[in-house]
Write an enzyme that holds these catalytic residues in place. Structure first.
Site, mmCIF file in Angstrom:
data_model
loop_
_atom_site.group_PDB
_atom_site.id
_atom_site.type_symbol
_atom_site.label_atom_id
_atom_site.label_comp_id
_atom_site.label_asym_id
_atom_site.label_seq_id
_atom_site.Cartn_x
_atom_site.Cartn_y
_atom_site.Cartn_z
ATOM 1 N N ASP A 1 0.704 -1.146 0.151
ATOM 2 C CA ASP A 1 -0.121 0.204 -0.071
ATOM 3 C C ASP A 1 0.653 1.207 -0.115
ATOM 4 O OD1 ASP A 1 -2.383 1.359 0.180
ATOM 5 O OD2 ASP A 1 -3.212 0.258 1.322
ATOM 6 N N ASP B 1 -10.909 1.804 -3.222
ATOM 7 C CA ASP B 1 -11.130 1.379 -1.649
ATOM 8 C C ASP B 1 -12.712 1.406 -1.778
ATOM 9 O OD1 ASP B 1 -8.984 1.190 -0.431
ATOM 10 O OD2 ASP B 1 -8.889 2.832 0.734
HETATM 11 C C1 GLA Z 1 -5.848 1.615 2.127
HETATM 12 C C2 GLA Z 1 -6.124 0.442 1.298
HETATM 13 C C3 GLA Z 1 -7.382 -0.335 1.917
HETATM 14 C C4 GLA Z 1 -6.626 -0.802 3.189
HETATM 15 C C5 GLA Z 1 -6.243 0.298 4.105
HETATM 16 C C6 GLA Z 1 -5.607 -0.186 5.559
HETATM 17 O O1 GLA Z 1 -6.910 2.547 2.240
HETATM 18 O O2 GLA Z 1 -6.745 1.031 -0.065
HETATM 19 O O3 GLA Z 1 -7.713 -1.240 0.841
HETATM 20 O O4 GLA Z 1 -5.646 -1.672 3.210
HETATM 21 O O5 GLA Z 1 -5.325 1.346 3.517
HETATM 22 O O6 GLA Z 1 -5.208 1.101 6.176
#
Ligand code: GLA
Length: 724
Positions: free
Chosen positions: A460, A526
């Site tokens: 990420d 997301d």
């Molecule tokens: C980001 C990712 C999510 C999740 C969160 C965790 O927003 O896109 O899928 O992994 O971080 O903090």
């Protein structure tokens, strides 16, 4: 510097210099003008022209020679692939740079052209003796008709600063309209259209990552071009840091599409003998966006590193448990996952030192002893024991101020000296161009991969790099940071063969062909609200094939929008991707579990086709209805989705024409409802073809089928099987 051109396979420099070259592949032709010693000019990029002999190429060049325009230079001004102001070009220059304010207007002379006889690849070498600069331009037409180009500038003199290196491709007058994409967190890839008028349409990304608003493609095409109609040309800059793409029309009528890295002040200062290489600029031509996508997808699929094993069904813990980690709960979730057919269990954020909420712990990639007193091995072993792969979330480029890393190594943080950097999501960025920071990060990740037998990393990157100085100097560091990330990913793949890595950045903030050289999946957004996903996936798939697009079935009520959707709408949306679940399924009713299991079984049955076939997006006249599908390579099968994203002012909704089928073949058309069929309200009649019907591809594509009744935010899958 990155991406130096490989020369081993190229012919000897002394080879006779071609004057007009035609590259042909995958239904596309590119005619390159190398007459004289100016940089290459593209006379044609588009539809294949057949095998032209030299005389025909000369006639083409004569027929298209530009006129000298009034009150303009005394030569025709035609942009090269790296246009020069010194030749009269007043649009964006191909190379901007200087030596202490001088030497700013290069004029290159070609010294050598190398053409690998076995491929459609050209390497052009040029030099500007006065400015003491060397140049290499590589142009390659890939087998699917996808064009790519990059340039590398070498400094042969005193210190030289590169401000921008922007390769460009010409598009004809027929490119009258521009389509590109806007976006934000949970709403990536929103299309926007405008006329391609005079001036520069500039899309810059200064996020230090690709960006949630990045326009993955910048497309210019004939008026009203659609998925299956019109003529269009698209570019993509394959870079995961700051970048730009341009669509530009000058007063001379010429129009170009281009793109390159957006360099921050002083990021590329070349000492004598040093070079800077641009990222690849990809160009895809097609009759309709589907043809543009097919050239990109086909090429991506042909790469040796493209994931070829069946894309496993994932269970990701994020929206299921967030930070509520505990062995007992997660083991139960893994059991429930295994029962419905999940093949990969991914433990998301929340497992590492001090990470009990989102304000602490980033940077300390050690298992938290409070949450996980026995470490992660008992969970990883349990998951593996159920026959599932084990995946783990990392955010290697980030640090929370509340972490041991930040306390012990404040100089490893990207910042401007003597100033607290702005927090974003409570976090700062780690400077991976610092060798010790790089070493500690990769060692900790690697140790966990070894110890837990990790099969998959979700990688990420959740904040923009807005103030990314290297300490103590404060020099800008996005360029180096991007290269360091590429290096670390490559090194992890080398150390751990078989390890797969997903590129996530607050959802789809790092989805580009640069990161995809080192990763195997993109977290598309997301937002797993199926309605939002219909648009996000539809447009992300303009660049990327479905097997690379992470698509999860969320819970009945979306966590990002509050919308409620049926399982059929959620699962039928996620089916067109690399399928996963992001929902606490440990307490599902038997009926819901069976329905979910059936959807997963359908995905497993069809993923072979979904992940190799041709993506078809139908230009349906009703904007409230989306129609898309995948047709097998041999066109013997297809799976389509009819999706209502809103209600329509007329009812019934009329017919839908399919596309991409073999017109001569006969297909059996069957509606499929893996979840057990929809509950129909009293006013929802069923079309007469519901029991199955046989029709030729020609009829299906030119006459069509009655659309079944669809309530808003409802979809229907339809399977087509060739009848022999
Ligand atoms: C980001 C990712 C999510 C999740 C969160 C965790 O927003 O896109 O899928 O992994 O971080 O903090």
């Amino acid at each position: 510097m990155s991406g130096l051109l490989e020369r081993s396979t190229l012919a000897d420099e002394a080879a006779v210099r071609p004057a007009l070259v035609q590259l042909r592949a995958g239904g596309v032709a590119v005619v390159v003008d190398l007459r004289g010693d100016t940089l290459p000019r593209i006379l044609h990029w588009g539809e294949d022209l057949g095998p032209l002999v030299i005389a025909e190429l000369s006639a083409l060049a004569d027929a298209t020679t530009e006129l000298i325009a009034g009150s303009n230079p005394d030569i025709p001004v035609v942009p090269s692939v790296l246009p020069e102001q010194a030749l009269g070009w007043t649009g964006t220059p191909g190379l901007s740079g200087h030596r202490d304010g001088a030497d700013f207007a290069p004029l290159f002379r070609v010294t050598a052209v190398e053409r690998d006889p076995a491929s459609t690849r050209l390497l052009v070498r040029a030099v500007d003796h006065a400015l003491e600069l060397g140049l290499e331009i590589e142009i390659q037409l890939l087998q699917t008709g996808l064009l790519r180009m990059r340039a590398s500038v070498r400094n042969n003199g005193a210190r030289y600063t590169v401000d921008a290196l922007t390769p460009q491709l010409p598009v004809p007058m027929q490119a009258e309209e521009i389509l590109d994409f806007a976006g934000r967190h949970t709403r990536e890839r929103s299309p926007q259209r405008r006329p391609f008028t005079m001036g520069t349409h500039l899309r810059e990304g200064r996020h230090g990552r690709t960006g949630l608003d990045a326009s993955l493609l910048l497309i210019a095409g004939s008026a009203g071009f659609g998925f299956r109609s019109g003529e269009a040309w698209a570019v993509h800059t394959a870079w995961s840091g700051n970048h730009r793409m341009i669509a530009e029309r000058t007063h001379l009528g010429s129009a170009v599409l281009g793109g390159g890295e957006l360099l921050l002040a002083g990021e590329t200062v070349l000492e004598r003998g040093e070079s800077y290489a641009s990222p690849w600029l990809y160009g895809s031509y097609g009759r309709g966006i589907d043809a543009i996508s097919a050239r990109l997808h086909g090429w991506l699929r042909s790469r040796p590193q493209h994931p070829r094993s069946p894309r496993p069904v994932v269970l990701n813990t994020w929206e299921a448990v967030y930070f509520d980690h505990d062995l007992h709960t997660l083991r139960a979730l893994a059991d429930a996952a295994a029962e419905v057919g999940v093949e990969r269990f991914v433990l998301d954020d929340g497992w590492f030192l001090g990470r009990h909420h989102d304000r602490a712990g980033l940077g300390d990639w050690l298992v938290d002893p409070v949450t996980w007193p026995g470490g992660l091995l008992p969970l990883a072993d349990h998951v593996h024991g159920r026959g599932l792969q084990f995946g783990l979330w990392f955010e290697p480029e980030m640090v929370n101020p509340d972490s041991n890393l930040a306390r012990e190594h404040p100089d490893w943080i990207l910042a401007t000296p003597a100033r607290q950097p702005l927090l974003s999501r409570g976090q700062l960025a780690l400077d991976l161009s610092h060798p010790d920071a790089y070493a500690q990060t990769i060692e900790r990740i690697s140790a966990l991969v070894e110890e837990l037998h990790i099969d998959f990393i979700k990688w990420d990157h959740n904040r923009d790099l807005v103030d990314p100085g290297h300490l103590p100097s404060g020099a800008a560091r996005v360029h180096e940071q991007t290269l360091a990330v590429y290096r670390m990913l490559a090194e992890l793949h080398e150390r751990h063969p078989g390890l797969e890595i997903e590129s996530c950045s607050s959802g789809g903030g790092r989805a580009d062909l640069g990161i995809l050289e080192h990763t195997d999946r993109i977290w598309t957004s997301d937002s797993i609200d199926a309605l939002e996903r219909q648009g996000i996936q539809r447009w992300t798939s303009a660049l990327l094939p479905l097997e690379l697009l992470g698509a999860h079935i969320g819970g009945p009520v979306s966590h990002t929008t509050g919308r409620a959707h049926s399982l059929a709408f959620r699962a039928g949306t996620a089916l067109f991707g690399s399928l996963g679940i992001e929902w606490d399924i440990s307490a599902l009713s038997g009926e819901d579990r069976d329905a979910l299991r059936n959807w997963i079984a359908l995905y497993k049955r069809e993923r072979g086709m979904l992940h190799t076939g041709e993506l078809v997006r139908v230009d349906h006249p009703d904007p409230a209805v989306l129609v898309h599908g995948v047709v097998a390579i041999d066109r013997s099968r297809a799976l389509f989705a009819f999706v209502a994203i809103a209600s329509t002012v007329w009812a019934p909704r009329g017919r839908v024409r399919l596309a991409g089928l073999d017109p001569e073949s006969s297909y059996r058309v069957t509606p499929i409802d893996p979840g057990g069929g929809r509950e129909r309200h009293w006013q929802a009649p069923v079309p007469s073809w519901w029991g199955g019907v046989e029709l030729s591809g020609a009829v299906l594509m030119t006459v069509g089928l009655t659309l079944p009744h669809l309530d808003p935010e409802e979809l229907q899958l339809v399977l087509l099987e060739q009848v022999t």
